[in-house]
Design an enzyme around this catalytic site. Structure first.
Site, PDB file in Angstrom:
ATOM      1  N   ASP A  80       9.401   2.518   1.465  1.00 17.37           N
ATOM      2  CA  ASP A  80       8.232   3.302   1.872  1.00 17.37           C
ATOM      3  C   ASP A  80       8.051   3.102   3.372  1.00 17.37           C
ATOM      4  O   ASP A  80       7.504   2.100   3.825  1.00 17.37           O
ATOM      5  CB  ASP A  80       6.994   2.837   1.102  1.00 17.37           C
ATOM      6  CG  ASP A  80       5.743   3.627   1.465  1.00 17.37           C
ATOM      7  OD1 ASP A  80       5.755   4.327   2.504  1.00 17.37           O
ATOM      8  OD2 ASP A  80       4.750   3.546   0.726  1.00 17.37           O
ATOM      9  N   PHE A  82       0.858  -1.186   0.000  1.00 14.24           N
ATOM     10  CA  PHE A  82       0.000   0.000   0.000  1.00 14.24           C
ATOM     11  C   PHE A  82       0.888   1.227   0.000  1.00 14.24           C
ATOM     12  O   PHE A  82       1.690   1.434   0.906  1.00 14.24           O
ATOM     13  CB  PHE A  82      -0.922   0.022   1.222  1.00 14.24           C
ATOM     14  CG  PHE A  82      -1.790   1.253   1.269  1.00 14.24           C
ATOM     15  CD1 PHE A  82      -2.947   1.323   0.502  1.00 14.24           C
ATOM     16  CD2 PHE A  82      -1.441   2.340   2.052  1.00 14.24           C
ATOM     17  CE1 PHE A  82      -3.739   2.463   0.521  1.00 14.24           C
ATOM     18  CE2 PHE A  82      -2.232   3.477   2.084  1.00 14.24           C
ATOM     19  CZ  PHE A  82      -3.377   3.542   1.321  1.00 14.24           C
ATOM     20  N   LYS A 137       3.129  10.830   7.449  1.00 14.68           N
ATOM     21  CA  LYS A 137       2.304  10.577   8.629  1.00 14.68           C
ATOM     22  C   LYS A 137       2.887  11.190   9.895  1.00 14.68           C
ATOM     23  O   LYS A 137       2.713  12.367  10.156  1.00 14.68           O
ATOM     24  CB  LYS A 137       2.031   9.085   8.775  1.00 14.68           C
ATOM     25  CG  LYS A 137       1.109   8.519   7.679  1.00 14.68           C
ATOM     26  CD  LYS A 137       0.607   7.154   8.016  1.00 14.68           C
ATOM     27  CE  LYS A 137      -0.208   6.546   6.883  1.00 14.68           C
ATOM     28  NZ  LYS A 137      -1.463   7.260   6.588  1.00 14.68           N
TER      29      LYS A 137
END
Length: 424
Positions: free
Chosen positions: A245, A160, A274
């Site tokens: 990532d 993802f 984030k």
């Protein structure tokens, strides 16, 4: 922590808006006027502090999702709020048409923490991924010498990396892909954790391998021991960039600044987001050495808000929290409390839990599907005052803030045990 009333139950004086409860009122407004791209739990948060949130009717919940790791340091961490307040009183945005007194120090401090030379600041994790893909392709053409428009990037099934057109084009999640084609070419998908498949997918036109060191959305999938080291060896042998990532896994979630480093491996490019904005402002970054990020020149990439002074000021405070090496620092807490969490969850295997995976304060829990879906369990936990979120069928994720206490972790796991016990 003192709990003034039972979590998950209303305090006296529950709010009513007309003939609706406050929760029903806000849910109706969201349903009528907000696009239905999320299916939230029936909780409407109005206030939050540390590891706890309070809804519009006064119910308190222990937040064990932490904004999918955007809130690694809890809600309204005092050091981060103070940094935001100071910067709000000075300057919040200049655009990149001008410099600011925050962007240079932020980039320098982040580069030093990660051990690289340069930083490309952006806003969201998806932007960091897209920026990383662009940089990898340009590096492939200008440094590796791949012929024009032939660059290929290898990615992993189950990964993802956001919701943009390029990213959903190589997603293996049918919900993410369906109805959004045609997609960006140039990506090869291989099974996650399979080094032989990765090696076979590399061609002379391959410029990068993009992976999550731990797959978050897939259910906190930890790769086999030695896999990330094998990825590093494969990339070195083929002169290919290893792009990690770490939007979800980085910045303390696993008990390390970077999950990749926790496995003893260094990537060429790190994608962060984030938690970098402290749960206060969007902030993401691509971090790499000058050989990689130096391929960008003025006019080739940009962002109006990327690297804005407010975000950089908060980001610098985040980096200061992560740099604390002490036993009460964020990284040490994540490792210590992660051991507590996984020890307690292991005791539920065979008692309503099929399997548990994870590292640090991060766990994917496969519930026995005979007891209900992940959504069913998440809703039941919310009624007991614990917030988690389901993913992929009967799997739920726990990713509490790193400021959570051992007592609060016990409360969360006990609630899960009770929910599962009622369904057995």
């Amino acid at each position: 922590m003192t709990i003034t009333h039972i979590p998950g139950t209303p305090v006296p004086g529950t709010h009513i808006v007309g003939t609706e409860t406050a929760t029903a009122h806000h849910e109706r407004l969201m349903h009528e006027h907000s696009a239905h791209n999320y299916h939230p739990l029936p909780v409407v948060v109005a206030h939050a502090l540390g590891a706890w949130v309070t809804d519009v009717e006064g119910r308190r919940y222990l937040d064990c999702l932490a904004g999918y790791s955007a809130l690694n340091f809890g809600h309204r961490h005092p050091a981060l709020v103070a940094a935001a307040h100071r910067q709000l009183e000075r300057v919040t945005l200049t655009s990149r048409a001008f410099g600011s007194d925050q962007i240079g120090p932020f980039c320098s401090e982040l580069a030093a923490l990660v051990g690289k030379q340069m930083v490309l600041p952006m806003n969201t994790g998806a932007e960091a991924v897209e920026s990383g893909l662009k940089v990898a392709r340009k590096w492939g053409y200008e440094v590796k010498g791949v012929p024009a428009d032939r660059a290929r990037i290898v990615v992993a099934a189950g990964g993802f990396h956001g919701r943009t057109i390029s990213v959903v084009g190589f997603s293996t999640d049918p919900d993410a892909r369906g109805g959004f084609g045609p997609f960006t070419p140039g990506f090869e998908v291989v099974p996650y954790g399979d080094a032989d498949a990765l090696r076979a997918a590399i061609t002379p036109d391959t410029v990068a391998v993009l992976l999550e060191p731990v797959q978050g959305e897939a259910g906190v999938i930890v790769p086999p021991v030695g896999y990330l080291a094998a990825v590093r060896e494969i990339c070195d042998a083929a002169r290919v960039l290893f792009v990690a990532d770490e939007v979800q896994s980085g910045l303390g979630r696993t008990g390390h600044v970077l999950a990749t480093r926790g496995a003893g491996v260094d990537a060429d490019v790190y994608l962060l987001g984030k938690a970098l904005g402290g749960g206060i402002t969007p902030l993401s970054a691509v971090v790499a050495d000058a050989e990689v990020l130096g391929v960008l020149r003025p006019g080739q990439h940009g962002s109006t808000f990327g690297g804005n002074p407010l975000a950089c000021a908060v980001g610098r405070a985040v980096l200061e929290l992560l740099a604390d090496p002490g036993p009460d620092g964020m990284l040490a807490r994540a490792r210590r409390l992660g051991d507590v969490l996984h020890g307690r969850l292991a005791g539920l295997v065979g008692r309503g839990v099929v399997a548990v995976r994870g590292v640090g304060l991060w766990a994917g829990i496969d519930v026995d599907p005979r007891l209900g879906t992940g959504r069913d369990v998440s809703e039941a936990l919310a009624r007991r005052g614990v917030l988690v979120k389901d993913t992929h069928g009967a799997t739920i994720r726990l990713s509490p803030p790193l400021v959570i206490t051992g007592e609060e972790l016990e409360f969360a796991v006990h609630a899960l045990a009770e929910v599962l016990g009622e369904r057995r």
